[in-house]
Design a protein around this motif. Sequence first.
Motif, PDB file in Angstrom:
ATOM      1  N   UNK A  30       0.803  -1.235   0.000  1.00 12.56           N
ATOM      2  CA  UNK A  30       0.000   0.000   0.000  1.00 12.56           C
ATOM      3  C   UNK A  30       0.837   1.287   0.000  1.00 12.56           C
ATOM      4  N   UNK A  31       2.100   1.141  -0.355  1.00 10.75           N
ATOM      5  CA  UNK A  31       2.918   2.348  -0.509  1.00 10.75           C
ATOM      6  C   UNK A  31       2.310   3.263  -1.568  1.00 10.75           C
ATOM      7  N   UNK A  32       1.714   2.649  -2.587  1.00  7.03           N
ATOM      8  CA  UNK A  32       1.109   3.441  -3.666  1.00  7.03           C
ATOM      9  C   UNK A  32      -0.095   4.236  -3.167  1.00  7.03           C
ATOM     10  N   UNK A  33      -0.792   3.697  -2.166  1.00  3.58           N
ATOM     11  CA  UNK A  33      -1.962   4.410  -1.618  1.00  3.58           C
ATOM     12  C   UNK A  33      -1.493   5.679  -0.902  1.00  3.58           C
ATOM     13  N   UNK A  34      -0.433   5.534  -0.123  1.00  2.00           N
ATOM     14  CA  UNK A  34       0.120   6.688   0.599  1.00  2.00           C
ATOM     15  C   UNK A  34       0.655   7.724  -0.398  1.00  2.00           C
ATOM     16  N   UNK A  35       1.384   7.220  -1.409  1.00  2.00           N
ATOM     17  CA  UNK A  35       1.960   8.140  -2.403  1.00  2.00           C
ATOM     18  C   UNK A  35       0.869   8.868  -3.177  1.00  2.00           C
ATOM     19  N   UNK A  36      -0.220   8.177  -3.441  1.00  2.07           N
ATOM     20  CA  UNK A  36      -1.341   8.797  -4.155  1.00  2.07           C
ATOM     21  C   UNK A  36      -1.924   9.932  -3.332  1.00  2.07           C
TER      22      UNK A  36
ATOM     23  N   UNK B 163      -0.385  11.712  -1.052  1.00  2.00           N
ATOM     24  CA  UNK B 163       0.561  12.832  -1.003  1.00  2.00           C
ATOM     25  C   UNK B 163       0.588  13.576  -2.338  1.00  2.00           C
ATOM     26  N   UNK B 164       0.511  12.834  -3.433  1.00  2.00           N
ATOM     27  CA  UNK B 164       0.556  13.467  -4.762  1.00  2.00           C
ATOM     28  C   UNK B 164      -0.682  14.303  -5.029  1.00  2.00           C
ATOM     29  N   UNK B 165      -1.770  13.981  -4.338  1.00  2.19           N
ATOM     30  CA  UNK B 165      -3.043  14.656  -4.620  1.00  2.19           C
ATOM     31  C   UNK B 165      -3.580  15.460  -3.437  1.00  2.19           C
ATOM     32  N   UNK B 166      -2.716  15.698  -2.444  1.00  2.00           N
ATOM     33  CA  UNK B 166      -3.109  16.504  -1.271  1.00  2.00           C
ATOM     34  C   UNK B 166      -4.377  15.994  -0.602  1.00  2.00           C
ATOM     35  N   UNK B 167      -4.460  14.697  -0.424  1.00  2.00           N
ATOM     36  CA  UNK B 167      -5.614  14.096   0.247  1.00  2.00           C
ATOM     37  C   UNK B 167      -5.215  13.645   1.653  1.00  2.00           C
ATOM     38  N   UNK B 168      -6.142  13.872   2.588  1.00  8.34           N
ATOM     39  CA  UNK B 168      -5.852  13.484   3.974  1.00  8.34           C
ATOM     40  C   UNK B 168      -5.995  11.974   4.153  1.00  8.34           C
TER      41      UNK B 168
ATOM     42  N   UNK C  45      -5.122   4.915  12.182  1.00  9.50           N
ATOM     43  CA  UNK C  45      -4.418   4.442  10.987  1.00  9.50           C
ATOM     44  C   UNK C  45      -5.133   4.886   9.719  1.00  9.50           C
ATOM     45  N   UNK C  46      -4.343   5.009   8.649  1.00  5.98           N
ATOM     46  CA  UNK C  46      -4.910   5.285   7.332  1.00  5.98           C
ATOM     47  C   UNK C  46      -5.408   3.952   6.761  1.00  5.98           C
ATOM     48  N   UNK C  47      -6.728   3.740   6.821  1.00  8.00           N
ATOM     49  CA  UNK C  47      -7.286   2.436   6.434  1.00  8.00           C
ATOM     50  C   UNK C  47      -8.518   2.603   5.544  1.00  8.00           C
ATOM     51  N   UNK C  48      -8.367   3.089   4.327  1.00 12.32           N
ATOM     52  CA  UNK C  48      -9.558   3.190   3.465  1.00 12.32           C
ATOM     53  C   UNK C  48     -10.044   1.799   3.081  1.00 12.32           C
ATOM     54  N   UNK C  49     -11.349   1.560   3.217  1.00  9.83           N
ATOM     55  CA  UNK C  49     -11.871   0.248   2.841  1.00  9.83           C
ATOM     56  C   UNK C  49     -12.189   0.205   1.352  1.00  9.83           C
ATOM     57  N   UNK C  50     -12.289   1.381   0.733  1.00  8.61           N
ATOM     58  CA  UNK C  50     -12.615   1.436  -0.693  1.00  8.61           C
ATOM     59  C   UNK C  50     -12.299   2.855  -1.186  1.00  8.61           C
ATOM     60  N   UNK C  51     -12.490   3.059  -2.475  1.00  5.59           N
ATOM     61  CA  UNK C  51     -12.386   4.420  -3.003  1.00  5.59           C
ATOM     62  C   UNK C  51     -13.447   5.270  -2.317  1.00  5.59           C
ATOM     63  N   UNK C  52     -13.114   6.526  -2.040  1.00  9.03           N
ATOM     64  CA  UNK C  52     -14.102   7.415  -1.423  1.00  9.03           C
ATOM     65  C   UNK C  52     -13.684   8.867  -1.697  1.00  9.03           C
ATOM     66  N   UNK C  53     -14.373   9.784  -1.062  1.00  6.23           N
ATOM     67  CA  UNK C  53     -14.159  11.194  -1.338  1.00  6.23           C
ATOM     68  C   UNK C  53     -12.758  11.693  -1.025  1.00  6.23           C
ATOM     69  N   UNK C  54     -11.967  10.911  -0.317  1.00  4.10           N
ATOM     70  CA  UNK C  54     -10.590  11.328  -0.070  1.00  4.10           C
ATOM     71  C   UNK C  54      -9.567  10.281  -0.516  1.00  4.10           C
ATOM     72  N   UNK C  55     -10.036   9.287  -1.284  1.00  4.05           N
ATOM     73  CA  UNK C  55      -9.151   8.197  -1.699  1.00  4.05           C
ATOM     74  C   UNK C  55      -9.323   7.922  -3.193  1.00  4.05           C
TER      75      UNK C  55
END
Length: 311
Positions: A54-60, A62-67, A77-87
């Motif tokens: 999930x390094x790519x999730x964190x990098x995404x 940071x690249x898109x200024x999302x919390x 923890x940063x634990x998105x279960x799916x795509x959402x308004x900040x992922x």
Amino acid sequence: MSAVDRRTVLKGVAATGAVAATGISLPAHGRVAKVAPPDAVGLLYDTTLCIGCKTCVVACREANDKKPDTRLSGGLWDMPSDLNGQTKNVIKLYKDPDSPERSYFKAQCLHCVDPACVGACMIGALQKREFGIVTYDSFFCSGCRYCQMVCPFEIPKFEWEKLAPKIVKCELCNHRLREGRQPGCTEVCPRHAVVYGKRTDLLAEAKRRIAESPKKYKGQKKGDPPKVYGETEGGGTQCLYLSHVPFEKLGLPDLSADPVPHVAQTVQHGIYQGFVAPVALYAVLGAVVFRNRKKQAATSGEPGNPTGGAE
Ligand code: SF4
Ligand code: SF4
Ligand code: SF4
């Protein structure tokens, strides 16, 4: 986008409404399918290489200024279960309940060659731009969410929690590409499980991998020959997938080679015929766009600045 560009588009919207008001309707299937431009870019994701770090999730983010999305972990923890308004990018784990079969899966916008979301967006907030990238410009978004209804991969998400919500989806880090950088996710992947490049090169590389190890890769269903998902599905996509489990198990639908946008056109035609007169509809959408701009300006302190889309 300049004020002149905005005026041009809004004039176009008005003109479209006027044409629609005449009652002339185009056949839903009378459109010409788009093809990928020669310089189309995209991603190739290979499940056999992904380790789910999930390094790519964190990098995404940071690249898109999302919390970080810490809602599932009580703020820890940063634990998105799916795509959402900040992922815009998430790694999911598929596990067969009856066998050891398992796989990671990277979910994000596939940047369709002929995108249904673009066809459904009546005001042009979603557009296919340079290099075939599907971008979003919140300035023109009315919040109708037709793009969510028609996307065959259920990608666009809405910022429900915000006062002036926007649609959220991967835009292939086009802001980084313009700076000569690669997308955040491909830059950091330690296994090169996701790589960026020209669509033609990525397709050739995917086919090379299948030819080299035909038993390693799978097709749509169990027993199907191996394939590159996105070569033809729904008219083709610019983000391509290789998998060691059948694609249907990863949630990728079995689509014909026909582009999906005729579905979007059917939605629009249904609105025209059974809802309200087109001019009234466009007037309402225009009013909603300007209301959203005012809310956005109030919350950001900026005068309705567009936030997305390659210029
Ligand atoms: S291309 Fe950019 S926005 Fe899209 S998934 Fe990768 S890091 Fe996220
Ligand atoms: S995957 Fe969905 S959101 Fe992305 S371009 Fe295709 S239709 Fe649009
Ligand atoms: S960074 Fe690469 S290996 Fe790690 S989860 Fe993302 S795609 Fe998989």
